[in-house]
Design a protein around this motif. Structure first.
Motif, mmCIF file in Angstrom:
data_model
loop_
_atom_site.group_PDB
_atom_site.id
_atom_site.type_symbol
_atom_site.label_atom_id
_atom_site.label_comp_id
_atom_site.label_asym_id
_atom_site.label_seq_id
_atom_site.Cartn_x
_atom_site.Cartn_y
_atom_site.Cartn_z
ATOM 1 N N PHE A 1 4.207 -6.527 -10.551
ATOM 2 C CA PHE A 1 4.615 -5.158 -10.358
ATOM 3 C C PHE A 1 3.519 -4.378 -11.264
ATOM 4 C CE2 PHE A 1 5.685 -0.554 -11.498
ATOM 5 C CZ PHE A 1 5.459 -0.115 -10.304
ATOM 6 N N ARG A 2 3.652 -4.548 -12.736
ATOM 7 C CA ARG A 2 3.036 -3.484 -13.590
ATOM 8 C C ARG A 2 1.294 -4.418 -13.536
ATOM 9 N NH1 ARG A 2 5.456 -0.519 -15.918
ATOM 10 N NH2 ARG A 2 7.545 -0.603 -16.811
ATOM 11 N N ARG A 3 1.166 -5.902 -13.098
ATOM 12 C CA ARG A 3 -0.347 -6.330 -12.934
ATOM 13 C C ARG A 3 -0.650 -5.830 -11.820
ATOM 14 N NH1 ARG A 3 -2.259 -10.111 -9.981
ATOM 15 N NH2 ARG A 3 -0.273 -11.202 -9.689
ATOM 16 N N ARG A 4 -0.116 -6.153 -10.766
ATOM 17 C CA ARG A 4 -0.202 -5.446 -9.134
ATOM 18 C C ARG A 4 -1.214 -3.999 -9.368
ATOM 19 N NH1 ARG A 4 3.362 -8.779 -4.968
ATOM 20 N NH2 ARG A 4 1.877 -10.094 -5.160
ATOM 21 N N ARG A 5 -0.284 -2.915 -10.178
ATOM 22 C CA ARG A 5 -0.721 -1.692 -9.835
ATOM 23 C C ARG A 5 -2.532 -1.352 -10.448
ATOM 24 N NH1 ARG A 5 2.163 2.287 -13.666
ATOM 25 N NH2 ARG A 5 1.742 3.387 -11.356
ATOM 26 N N LEU A 6 -3.273 -2.323 -11.402
ATOM 27 C CA LEU A 6 -4.394 -1.954 -11.196
ATOM 28 C C LEU A 6 -5.446 -2.642 -9.703
ATOM 29 C CD1 LEU A 6 -4.869 -3.866 -14.924
ATOM 30 C CD2 LEU A 6 -4.744 -1.616 -14.359
ATOM 31 N N LEU A 7 -4.575 -3.654 -9.578
ATOM 32 C CA LEU A 7 -5.489 -3.945 -7.987
ATOM 33 C C LEU A 7 -5.188 -3.066 -7.005
ATOM 34 C CD1 LEU A 7 -3.837 -7.494 -8.022
ATOM 35 C CD2 LEU A 7 -6.487 -6.767 -8.247
ATOM 36 N N TYR A 8 -3.900 -2.172 -7.015
ATOM 37 C CA TYR A 8 -3.831 -1.238 -5.554
ATOM 38 C C TYR A 8 -4.523 0.490 -6.341
ATOM 39 C CZ TYR A 8 0.794 -3.688 -5.102
ATOM 40 O OH TYR A 8 1.675 -4.370 -4.664
ATOM 41 N N ALA A 9 -4.951 0.336 -7.414
ATOM 42 C CA ALA A 9 -5.553 1.079 -7.844
ATOM 43 C C ALA A 9 -7.137 1.147 -7.589
ATOM 44 C CB ALA A 9 -5.340 1.434 -9.298
ATOM 45 N N ARG A 10 -7.393 0.039 -7.357
ATOM 46 C CA ARG A 10 -9.043 0.164 -6.782
ATOM 47 C C ARG A 10 -8.840 -0.301 -5.800
ATOM 48 N NH1 ARG A 10 -8.980 -5.694 -10.933
ATOM 49 N NH2 ARG A 10 -8.511 -4.527 -13.009
ATOM 50 N N ALA A 11 -7.889 -0.790 -5.100
ATOM 51 C CA ALA A 11 -8.199 -1.004 -3.595
ATOM 52 C C ALA A 11 -8.258 0.512 -3.091
ATOM 53 C CB ALA A 11 -6.557 -1.622 -2.953
ATOM 54 N N ALA A 12 -7.568 1.375 -3.341
ATOM 55 C CA ALA A 12 -6.730 2.314 -2.840
ATOM 56 C C ALA A 12 -7.793 3.607 -2.693
ATOM 57 C CB ALA A 12 -5.681 3.192 -3.438
ATOM 58 N N HIS A 13 -8.055 4.546 -1.240
ATOM 59 C CA HIS A 13 -8.790 5.549 -1.600
ATOM 60 C C HIS A 13 -8.168 7.074 -1.544
ATOM 61 C CE1 HIS A 13 -11.071 3.242 2.115
ATOM 62 N NE2 HIS A 13 -11.883 3.823 1.023
ATOM 63 N N PHE A 14 -6.721 6.399 -1.349
ATOM 64 C CA PHE A 14 -5.768 8.007 -2.041
ATOM 65 C C PHE A 14 -4.795 7.458 -2.093
ATOM 66 C CE2 PHE A 14 -8.175 9.517 1.740
ATOM 67 C CZ PHE A 14 -8.596 10.741 0.934
ATOM 68 N N ARG A 15 -4.107 7.650 -3.468
ATOM 69 C CA ARG A 15 -2.347 7.628 -4.471
ATOM 70 C C ARG A 15 -1.426 8.326 -3.773
ATOM 71 N NH1 ARG A 15 -2.503 6.699 -10.542
ATOM 72 N NH2 ARG A 15 -0.448 5.740 -10.873
ATOM 73 N N LEU A 16 -0.418 8.511 -3.599
ATOM 74 C CA LEU A 16 0.606 8.830 -3.248
ATOM 75 C C LEU A 16 2.332 8.989 -3.973
ATOM 76 C CD1 LEU A 16 0.611 9.403 0.869
ATOM 77 C CD2 LEU A 16 0.191 10.909 -1.273
ATOM 78 N N PHE A 17 1.922 8.973 -4.515
ATOM 79 C CA PHE A 17 3.805 9.138 -5.169
ATOM 80 C C PHE A 17 5.288 8.930 -4.768
ATOM 81 C CE2 PHE A 17 0.502 9.958 -8.543
ATOM 82 C CZ PHE A 17 0.035 9.840 -9.754
ATOM 83 N N SER A 18 5.483 7.907 -4.197
ATOM 84 C CA SER A 18 6.682 8.019 -3.252
ATOM 85 C C SER A 18 8.141 8.352 -3.953
ATOM 86 C CB SER A 18 6.833 6.407 -3.001
ATOM 87 O OG SER A 18 7.432 5.285 -3.682
ATOM 88 N N ASP A 19 8.264 8.627 -4.879
ATOM 89 C CA ASP A 19 9.193 8.261 -6.053
ATOM 90 C C ASP A 19 9.438 10.481 -6.531
ATOM 91 O OD1 ASP A 19 7.581 8.449 -8.393
ATOM 92 O OD2 ASP A 19 8.674 7.205 -9.518
ATOM 93 N N ARG A 20 8.333 10.520 -5.935
ATOM 94 C CA ARG A 20 8.237 11.884 -5.943
ATOM 95 C C ARG A 20 8.623 13.645 -5.301
ATOM 96 N NH1 ARG A 20 3.188 12.494 -10.351
ATOM 97 N NH2 ARG A 20 4.121 10.810 -12.000
ATOM 98 N N GLU A 21 8.055 12.638 -3.941
ATOM 99 C CA GLU A 21 8.572 13.459 -2.298
ATOM 100 C C GLU A 21 9.136 12.994 -1.231
ATOM 101 O OE1 GLU A 21 4.383 14.864 -1.032
ATOM 102 O OE2 GLU A 21 3.163 14.543 -3.006
ATOM 103 N N THR A 22 8.887 13.547 -0.360
ATOM 104 C CA THR A 22 10.367 13.128 0.616
ATOM 105 C C THR A 22 9.286 11.538 1.870
ATOM 106 O OG1 THR A 22 9.421 14.713 2.092
ATOM 107 C CG2 THR A 22 11.613 15.183 0.685
ATOM 108 N N LEU A 23 10.086 10.572 2.423
ATOM 109 C CA LEU A 23 9.165 10.148 3.686
ATOM 110 C C LEU A 23 8.795 11.619 4.366
ATOM 111 C CD1 LEU A 23 12.676 7.820 3.258
ATOM 112 C CD2 LEU A 23 9.827 7.100 2.473
#
Length: 174
Positions: free
Chosen positions: A133-155
């Motif tokens: 999980f911790r290693r992939r977060r860096l990869l997700y950050a590089r790949a994404a145009h936008f970031r949403l926090f799924s534990d802070r908002e409703t689906l």
């Protein structure tokens, strides 16, 4: 144009992709299902028999084939960002939205699903999964145009924001 959701297991990719599909009437492509159907094996069997490298090759081939399908909501597995060629293709095909959440949220959701639907949990155990999980977060950050926090908002809110970003992304070239 594609709207692609990336993120670790348990972040809500599939659920938000399904809601976006219902709201836009654009087809959703479950990339892991496509790979399973083409290989005639489960993802776990592909990893066990052929290894991760072979799976990543199948993943890239499935993405390349998906290019012929037009506008899509793409729902790949959490490891799609492990291959630079996949990440590049996703970014060229449209908007990439990272559904991010805390490790605590991901862990809770993964444990709720159990290890039958999460083979990585069985293979890596809790500590190994957290390290991934911790290693992939860096990869997700590089790949994404936008970031949403799924534990802070409703689906529903996540799907609405994803729809807005998708429309804005699509219209940016006009």
């Amino acid at each position: 144009m594609w709207t692609t959701f990336i993120g670790f297991m348990g972040c809500g990719k599939t659920t938000v992709a399904r809601r976006l599909e219902a709201g836009t009437k654009r087809p959703r492509l479950d990339l892991d299902r496509m790979i399973r159907d083409q290989a005639g094996l489960s993802i776990e069997e592909i990893f066990a028999r052929r290894g991760e490298g072979a799976f990543r090759e199948l993943e890239l081939m499935a993405l390349q084939e998906a290019q012929t399908r037009g506008d899509l909501i793409l729902d790949p597995g959490g490891g799609i960002v492990e291959t630079a060629a996949c990440t590049g293709l996703l970014r060229r095909q449209g908007v990439v939205i990272w559904l991010d959440c805390s490790w605590e949220t991901a862990r809770s959701r993964i444990l709720q699903d159990g290890d039958r639907s999460r083979p990585l949990l069985r293979r890596l155990g809790g500590a190994g999964l957290e390290a991934l999980f911790r290693r992939r977060r860096l990869l997700y950050a590089r790949a994404a145009h936008f970031r949403l926090f799924s534990d802070r908002e409703t689906l529903d809110d996540l799907a609405k924001k994803a729809m807005l970003w998708s429309l804005l992304w699509e219209g940016r070239g006009s």
